[in-house]
Write a protein that holds these residues in place. Structure first.
Motif, PDB file in Angstrom:
ATOM      1  N   THR A 125       0.853  -1.186   0.000  1.00  0.00           N
ATOM      2  CA  THR A 125       0.000   0.000   0.000  1.00  0.00           C
ATOM      3  C   THR A 125       0.889   1.236   0.000  1.00  0.00           C
ATOM      4  O   THR A 125       2.002   1.222   0.527  1.00  0.00           O
ATOM      5  N   ILE A 126       0.390   2.299  -0.628  1.00  0.00           N
ATOM      6  CA  ILE A 126       1.091   3.578  -0.681  1.00  0.00           C
ATOM      7  C   ILE A 126       0.126   4.672  -0.277  1.00  0.00           C
ATOM      8  O   ILE A 126      -1.024   4.700  -0.733  1.00  0.00           O
ATOM      9  N   ASP A 127       0.597   5.578   0.589  1.00  0.00           N
ATOM     10  CA  ASP A 127      -0.239   6.675   1.090  1.00  0.00           C
ATOM     11  C   ASP A 127       0.556   7.977   0.979  1.00  0.00           C
ATOM     12  O   ASP A 127       1.570   8.165   1.646  1.00  0.00           O
ATOM     13  N   GLN A 142      -4.742   5.354   1.753  1.00  0.00           N
ATOM     14  CA  GLN A 142      -3.948   4.266   1.203  1.00  0.00           C
ATOM     15  C   GLN A 142      -4.496   3.795  -0.134  1.00  0.00           C
ATOM     16  O   GLN A 142      -5.711   3.760  -0.354  1.00  0.00           O
ATOM     17  N   SER A 143      -3.579   3.427  -1.018  1.00  0.00           N
ATOM     18  CA  SER A 143      -3.919   2.775  -2.279  1.00  0.00           C
ATOM     19  C   SER A 143      -3.177   1.450  -2.337  1.00  0.00           C
ATOM     20  O   SER A 143      -1.973   1.395  -2.061  1.00  0.00           O
ATOM     21  N   ARG A 144      -3.893   0.406  -2.655  1.00  0.00           N
ATOM     22  CA  ARG A 144      -3.268  -0.915  -2.746  1.00  0.00           C
ATOM     23  C   ARG A 144      -2.593  -1.050  -4.106  1.00  0.00           C
ATOM     24  O   ARG A 144      -3.175  -0.715  -5.143  1.00  0.00           O
ATOM     25  N   ASP A 165      -1.589   8.750  -9.783  1.00  0.00           N
ATOM     26  CA  ASP A 165      -1.115   8.464  -8.429  1.00  0.00           C
ATOM     27  C   ASP A 165       0.106   9.306  -8.089  1.00  0.00           C
ATOM     28  O   ASP A 165       0.218   9.854  -6.983  1.00  0.00           O
ATOM     29  N   ILE A 213       4.891   3.788   2.754  1.00  0.00           N
ATOM     30  CA  ILE A 213       4.821   2.624   1.868  1.00  0.00           C
ATOM     31  C   ILE A 213       4.900   1.371   2.724  1.00  0.00           C
ATOM     32  O   ILE A 213       5.878   1.163   3.451  1.00  0.00           O
ATOM     33  N   ASP A 214       3.865   0.565   2.656  1.00  0.00           N
ATOM     34  CA  ASP A 214       3.849  -0.729   3.334  1.00  0.00           C
ATOM     35  C   ASP A 214       4.214  -1.773   2.297  1.00  0.00           C
ATOM     36  O   ASP A 214       3.436  -2.042   1.378  1.00  0.00           O
ATOM     37  N   SER A 266       7.518  -1.480   6.628  1.00  0.00           N
ATOM     38  CA  SER A 266       6.902  -0.175   6.425  1.00  0.00           C
ATOM     39  C   SER A 266       7.981   0.889   6.336  1.00  0.00           C
ATOM     40  O   SER A 266       8.933   0.883   7.130  1.00  0.00           O
ATOM     41  N   GLN A 313       8.611   5.187   5.690  1.00  0.00           N
ATOM     42  CA  GLN A 313       8.014   6.511   5.638  1.00  0.00           C
ATOM     43  C   GLN A 313       9.111   7.508   5.261  1.00  0.00           C
ATOM     44  O   GLN A 313      10.142   7.588   5.931  1.00  0.00           O
TER      45      GLN A 313
END
Length: 319
Positions: A87-89, A94-96, A120, A132-133, A139, A141
């Motif tokens: 996932t990205i935020d 968040q967006s998968r 995006d 970013i997970d 994770s 950041q």
């Protein structure tokens, strides 16, 4: 290693460190480095972590409609590329995203790679941080700055790349590039043994190739994904290695660079059963392997047909 080590991969792989579950955002320790490559534009930046720098990379496709986002870590990545959902935020939710996790032979690093749309990436223009997970286990950041000039620089580089490869200059071409072999036969055939390694059915895919004046493929972008990052990357590798073209010619009739876009490639599936993730790719990028069984497809090409059956023996004569 799934993909060839590009200039972006080399820059990312040289200096990075793993940070698990970071609390404050990692801070940059240098400026963005923008690389005007011959077949790819890219940007990298290092961020400070307790154990050393982490490198973040961005690389737009030649058409500019999508980007690759890469993060490297100092542990050695897998010999076979693996799927890596994440996932990205950018601060707006968040967006998968689907991606890959792979290693490199020359340096002991692992690299996470995710494909994002240009829309995006536009969120990054005003973002102060990105979280970013990676694959649900790590994770990261990053504190962001200078994103507006960075994206402008990547856009300028992409425009120059398009002119260099005549992507926006069809008027400069006397004849476009034309494939010599059947592109679909290189990437579109998937047999029953590969079916069992997939997690979901495949969608049609489209590929954009940089064809040099010799008729060989210098670069491959995924302009429409199959829905599986491993299949997309393997198909691009097969096209780079095996696709051949009659090169485009300019107004003087001389061979020149050009961009060729495939028709949608439909994947031939024999069943709808999926094994939940045994598929991996060999380090040379040429073989899709099933970790639960044996090699499945060499070079993502159609499997050779079985040998013809031996003719029956002639009937014995009665004495």
């Amino acid at each position: 290693m799934l993909l060839r080590l590009s200039g972006l991969m080399a820059a990312i792989g040289c200096s990075s460190a793993l940070l698990a579950n970071p609390a404050p955002p990692l801070r940059p320790i240098d400026s963005w480095h923008l690389d005007y490559g011959d077949t790819q534009c890219s940007a990298t930046r290092q961020f400070q972590a307790a154990s050393g720098p982490v490198t973040l990379g961005l690389a737009p496709t030649t058409s500019g409609d999508s980007y690759r986002l890469l993060i490297s870590v100092p542990r050695r990545g897998p010999a076979y590329a693996q799927r890596a959902m994440g996932t990205i935020d950018w601060g707006k939710g968040q967006s998968r995203v689907a991606g890959l996790y792979f290693g490199a032979k020359a340096v002991p690093v692992g690299v996470y790679q995710y494909r994002l749309s240009a829309a995006d990436i536009e969120q990054a223009r005003t973002a102060s941080a990105v979280v970013i997970d990676a694959d649900g286990s790590q994770s990261y950041q990053f504190a962001l700055s200078d994103m507006a000039p960075l994206l402008a620089g990547l856009a300028d580089c992409t425009q120059a790349l398009q002119q260099q490869w005549n992507l926006r200059g069809d008027a400069a071409l006397n004849r476009p590039a034309a494939p010599v072999n059947d592109v679909n036969s290189l990437v579109g055939q998937v047999d029953d043994r590969w079916d069992r390694s997939l997690r979901h059915p495949l969608s049609s895919a489209r590929f954009q190739l940089l064809v040099d004046p010799r008729g060989r493929v210098d670069g491959c972008d995924v302009s429409m994904s199959s829905g599986d990052a491993l299949v997309d990357a393997g198909a691009c590798e097969a096209l780079r290695d095996h696709a051949r073209f009659t090169p485009a010619t300019d107004r003087r009739g001389q061979p020149t660079r050009s961009v060729w876009t495939s028709n949608p490639v439909s994947w031939s599936l024999a069943s709808n059963t999926f094994d939940g993730g045994c598929t991996k790719m060999s380090s040379d990028g040429r073989a899709i392997l099933n970790g639960c069984e044996r090699p499945i497809i060499r070079g993502l090409q159609q499997m050779p047909p079985p040998p013809p059956a031996s003719p029956p023996p002639p009937p014995s004569s009665k004495s």
